[in-house]
Design an enzyme around this catalytic site. Sequence first.
Site, PDB file in Angstrom:
ATOM      1  N   SER A   1       7.130  -2.064  12.175  1.00 11.57           N
ATOM      2  CA  SER A   1       7.731  -2.941  11.166  1.00 11.57           C
ATOM      3  C   SER A   1       8.595  -4.010  11.814  1.00 11.57           C
ATOM      4  O   SER A   1       9.120  -3.830  12.922  1.00 11.57           O
ATOM      5  CB  SER A   1       8.566  -2.119  10.182  1.00 11.57           C
TER       6      SER A   1
ATOM      7  N   HIS B   1       5.325  -2.044  -4.114  1.00 13.77           N
ATOM      8  CA  HIS B   1       5.628  -3.324  -4.755  1.00 13.77           C
ATOM      9  C   HIS B   1       5.457  -3.184  -6.270  1.00 13.77           C
ATOM     10  O   HIS B   1       4.568  -2.471  -6.741  1.00 13.77           O
ATOM     11  CB  HIS B   1       4.702  -4.412  -4.212  1.00 13.77           C
TER      12      HIS B   1
END
Length: 592
Positions: free
Chosen positions: A509, A306
């Site tokens: 995920s 990120h």
Amino acid sequence: MMRASRSAVRAAFLRSSSPSSAAIAARSSSGARGVLSSAPPSATASARIPIASIGTVAGGIGIGQNRLLVGHQQHQQHQQRFKSTAPLDDDDEAALDATLAAADPSLESSESSSSESETKEGESISSNTLSTVADYTSDKTKSGTPSPWAVFDAWGAGADIVDALSDAEEHKLSRESVAIPFTEEERSVLPGESDILEAYDHLLKRKSSVHFGYPYNLMYNHEELYEFMKYSINNLGDPFITSNYGVHSRQFECSVIDFFARLWKMEPDEYWGYVTTCGTEGNLHGILLARECHPDGILYTSKESHYSVLKAARYYRMEAKAIGTLATGEIDYDSLAAEIERNIDKPVIINVNIGTTVKGAVDDLDRILRILSQLGVPRDRFHIHCDGALFAMMMPFVDFAPEVSFRKPIDSIAVSGHKMLGCPMPCGIALSRKEHVKKVEQRIDYLNSVDTTIMGSRNGQAALYLWYSLRKKGIAGIKRDVTHCIDTARYLRKVLHDAGFTCRLNDLSSTVVLERPMDDKLVKRWQLACEEDIAHVVVMPNVTRDKIDRFVEELVEAREEYGRMEPVREDSPLSKLMCSSWGGESVKPNGH
């Protein structure tokens, strides 16, 4: 009004089910406030769906039984759905029949309907071709509906797609219409505030119903907390040291911190944490502690981390290394080892991704720890921060997933509260070892507390909302949401593959990566997050199989009209989706 048969009531209770998916699971309640049962799936049906969730609980929150399941007559247009979207098993089916049989026979039934509409042509707020706000507000007129965790349509985030805005509503939300007047003459030509807010509510319902690209759980309801919005709740200072300001929610904040400390297996009296404004603040705090513990350390993080991680390095003027990644999005472990070895004279600070932003890849914490051991880096010479914005909240509830916890030599974890749990304001949790916080602690007489957090004034509402969500959902409720996300992501990957689209899904995920649609209007309509020639869908509890079917239908239509995306270069993100390291088969991108 006609009396409803038990079968009619049951149909209303299960209305959100679709032919293409399993029946939607009911959230179970216990006690007068409808607190979710924490009983495991193997518990008896009566424990999961007690009678209180159908009748008694209504009185506990001031709702007459005749309003149960069917809602207010004046809001029949809102389709009801369950808070959880996990499948209903056979035991739950039997429990539901038994519960409905015991409920008040005077329950009334009404059909609800919700129409779908196509995206409006041309530029409009509704189609997301103008700047908009991607969150949504609540509908005050819905106050007094049944237990918020039993039956709930999430203000438009549920099963149906909300109609597009009319031209008149679009106009009310234009920059000119929402301008703040200086004079009464200026005010006279502007729409009223109530009219503007009504149009805005419709817009947010619309956006919430076609929200696929960002990891926000929109399936929540905090009606019971609306009363507290009139208070200026501020948790300024350290959460564990009360300041002189008395309008705070520290008791709830500390409870939230205790929950996550237990979830991530920290010993009592060894942890410290606080409720943050978002995952980014959690990363800023975790990396600040790392810098204070190792002022001359080097920060290592993957290129797919990120953006807030390298932002922290810039803010704190830290030396940082952006390590390459594997095709799946995990950090390149060999490159990481080589870079650490080249700088072995300096302390090691590592950001471990528990789910990358675009591909949802989870870095292998155990492998990283083995690298440090093999290079002979002692414990007092490395510091590990885990960025778990979305998946650190999900991973403990995935069967047979690797453990990420403080039983291993990690130092801090940051997670978002508005993502997996769901919350109307961005928020998060930062958790770290108590010993590290002492390095940034400063006494502030003005507060009669200590300064240990990034922010000074801190939103006490967020702590209250997180506490409420955790109490209502419970461990069993969170696991049902996580299971829904993982299973529904697999469904999305399958239907995309069967429809002839390049797509991938990482293990552990709920983020499905696919070729970027050529139709930009479709991208904006479904609010897809894109990176060069790929896009992704983050499957959250508000993403249903019916919506997925609609989404894929529109993808196919767009492909027929605009064609398919070709890789923009040889090593582009779309090209990497063909790498064998993903495992399994995949449709080749256009041009391959």
